[in-house]
Design a protein around this motif. Structure first.
Motif, PDB file in Angstrom:
ATOM      1  N   VAL A  21      24.072   5.255 -14.226  1.00 26.44           N
ATOM      2  CA  VAL A  21      23.220   4.524 -15.165  1.00 26.44           C
ATOM      3  C   VAL A  21      21.791   4.929 -14.835  1.00 26.44           C
ATOM      4  N   ARG A  22      21.106   5.530 -15.777  1.00 30.05           N
ATOM      5  CA  ARG A  22      19.762   6.030 -15.465  1.00 30.05           C
ATOM      6  C   ARG A  22      18.741   4.901 -15.417  1.00 30.05           C
ATOM      7  N   ARG A  23      17.624   5.179 -14.771  1.00 27.34           N
ATOM      8  CA  ARG A  23      16.539   4.214 -14.729  1.00 27.34           C
ATOM      9  C   ARG A  23      15.905   4.080 -16.112  1.00 27.34           C
ATOM     10  N   GLU A  24      15.593   2.857 -16.492  1.00 26.86           N
ATOM     11  CA  GLU A  24      14.820   2.654 -17.707  1.00 26.86           C
ATOM     12  C   GLU A  24      13.393   3.173 -17.516  1.00 26.86           C
ATOM     13  N   THR A  25      12.773   3.507 -18.613  1.00 29.37           N
ATOM     14  CA  THR A  25      11.401   3.998 -18.580  1.00 29.37           C
ATOM     15  C   THR A  25      10.519   3.118 -19.466  1.00 29.37           C
ATOM     16  N   GLU A  26       9.232   3.329 -19.350  1.00 30.07           N
ATOM     17  CA  GLU A  26       8.321   2.616 -20.247  1.00 30.07           C
ATOM     18  C   GLU A  26       8.568   3.008 -21.694  1.00 30.07           C
ATOM     19  N   ASP A  27       8.979   4.250 -21.924  1.00 27.08           N
ATOM     20  CA  ASP A  27       9.312   4.674 -23.288  1.00 27.08           C
ATOM     21  C   ASP A  27      10.482   3.859 -23.836  1.00 27.08           C
ATOM     22  N   ASP A  28      11.459   3.550 -22.977  1.00 30.42           N
ATOM     23  CA  ASP A  28      12.584   2.705 -23.421  1.00 30.42           C
ATOM     24  C   ASP A  28      12.075   1.340 -23.844  1.00 30.42           C
ATOM     25  N   LEU A  29      11.170   0.764 -23.065  1.00 30.01           N
ATOM     26  CA  LEU A  29      10.645  -0.545 -23.407  1.00 30.01           C
ATOM     27  C   LEU A  29       9.876  -0.511 -24.714  1.00 30.01           C
TER      28      LEU A  29
END
Length: 461
Positions: A447-455
């Protein structure tokens, strides 16, 4: 005695605890029941999991990161499979679900219990055969029920009269006969936190046994003959160490089996006693191994069936935490260390309640250790806290750490496989951590780390 146990027994000792509690060996020791089976320390005292050092993991994947010992997970699946060879073992996906974990539990011969449309979607995307999936939940939507029926899930655990009506309508419309179990509230007060005790009368799950709703639900399903009633289901709570609650639950629910037999001439072929088996978060926790659980549970069911002259139904259980919980630890980096007027040392890490809400939500207890090195410094009583803007943002309430703990040290918290990533949030707009599986000296991102772009992708304003 491990230092954490001393803190739990004696409360807030302050930084000047008794000398017998303050040895570097206590702080560096890894207590086996708290850690994945393939975690050790190297010559420098740094943690190694399945042949791979945590410093390398932190360098490649960053922190915080959930670290899964894949062989540990597989071995716990096998332990339950060996202990319950004639029973159906449903991994409780709510503890933690992702495609890689679903594939692992499928490969190890387990079934899967899901309790939302999202968990069902992950299960199907991972290739879990639909007939090996059970669908739980107290408020399944019509769309969720339709998806489950259309996918051909093996069983649906019905939780209300409205759900029986919805599912019956779907079955008539599609010309199918879904298999169902009735969730029964058996009135057992499990010895656990009130938020995770699920079988007492005053709560949202199931049909009341004492009030007659459970019997009414069974009679309605049998009389309408649209759904295939396979059996009854009970779940008394989570993080349970005492099997006496299962004994009471089995006696009461099998009493309902006998009532149904006497009233309709039908002996239901299945019985699910749920899960909730406890794990060790601190040295004060003493979980039973699966073979002991199997021996006690089967003795209870066999004895009650004999007393009531019932055929022994096919039994199923639902371990989630007991399988995934001990197989994972969370790795953090320490950012600040603050001594508060000699009362306590606060050690702040780069995660917190967004990756582990259980301490704040349930008052859960955890252990911790410095993961990147050993230390010969004397221990001090510390509180591990997160980076969030909440005074209650606590990861580990009380733990002895070395007095030379400093920014840049890696800190590991064991027992975080269950209900940590699955309950993680974006509080303070903090991206959720990744999950990394380690096996034979190799790490893979599952499971990859979320990024600010995801948010920001969700923010359409």
């Amino acid at each position: 005695m491990r230092a954490h146990e001393a803190g739990a027994l004696h409360g807030d000792l302050g930084v000047r605890g008794p000398a017998w509690l303050r040895t570097p060996e206590d702080v560096n020791a890894l207590v086996p029941q708290l850690w994945p089976r393939n975690v050790t320390r190297d010559a420098d005292g740094a943690l190694v999991v399945a042949g791979l050092g945590v410093r390398e993991l932190a360098a490649e994947f960053g922190t915080p990161v959930y670290v899964l010992d894949e062989d540990d997970l597989r071995s716990r699946c096998r332990d339950f499979r060996a202990a319950f060879p004639d029973e159906d073992i449903y991994y409780a996906g709510k503890a933690f679900t992702c495609r890689a974990v679903v594939r692992i539990i499928a490969e190890e011969g387990l079934f899967l219990d899901v309790c939302s449309g999202g968990e069902l979607a992950v299960a199907l995307a991972a290739g879990m055969p639909a007939e090996r999936i059970g669908f739980h939940g107290n408020n399944k939507s019509p769309a969720e029920l339709a998806r489950a029926v259309d996918a051909g899930v093996g069983r649906i655990v019905v939780d209300s009269f409205h759900e029986i009506d919805r599912l019956s309508a779907l079955a008539r419309d599609r010309g199918v006969r879904p298999k169902v179990l009735i969730r029964v509230t058996v009135g057992v007060e499990a010895h656990t936190h009130e938020f995770i005790a699920t079988a007492h009368e005053d709560q949202k799950f199931g049909f009341s046994l004492s009030g007659g709703a459970a019997a009414e639900a069974a009679f309605r399903i049998l009389d309408e003959d649209v759904l295939e009633l396979r059996g009854l289901h009970s779940h008394i709570g989570s993080q349970i160490f005492d099997t006496s609650g299962f004994e009471v639950a089995a006696r009461r629910i099998l009493g309902l089996q006998a009532q149904i037999r006497d009233a309709r001439g039908v002996e239901l072929p299945e019985l699910d006693l749920g899960g909730g088996f406890g794990i060790a978060y601190t040295t004060q926790d003493d979980p039973s191994p699966p073979h002991d659980l199997a021996k006690r549970i089967n003795k209870i069911v066999d004895g009650e069936c004999e007393a009531m002259r019932l055929a022994v139904p096919r039994l199923s259980i639902e371990p989630g935490r007991a399988i995934i919980g001990p197989a994972v630890f969370t790795l953090y980096e320490i950012g600040t260390v603050k001594d508060v007027d000699g009362i306590r040392t606060y050690v702040s890490v780069d995660g917190g309640m967004s990756d582990n809400i259980r301490t704040a939500l349930y008052g859960a207890s955890y252990s911790a250790t410095i993961a990147s090195r050993a230390s010969t410094a004397e221990p001090i009583l510390a509180r591990v806290v997160g980076k969030h803007c909440e005074a209650g943002d606590v990861v580990v309430k009380d733990e002895f750490l070395p007095a030379d703990v400093q920014p840049g040290d890696l800190l590991a918290v064991p027992g975080t496989g269950a209900y940590c990533r699955s309950m993680a949030s974006n509080y303070n707009h903090v991206p959720r951590p990744p999950v990394v599986a380690v096996r034979d000296g190799r790490a893979r991102l599952i499971v990859r780390r979320e990024t600010e772009d995801d948010l920001l992708a969700l923010d359409v304003g």
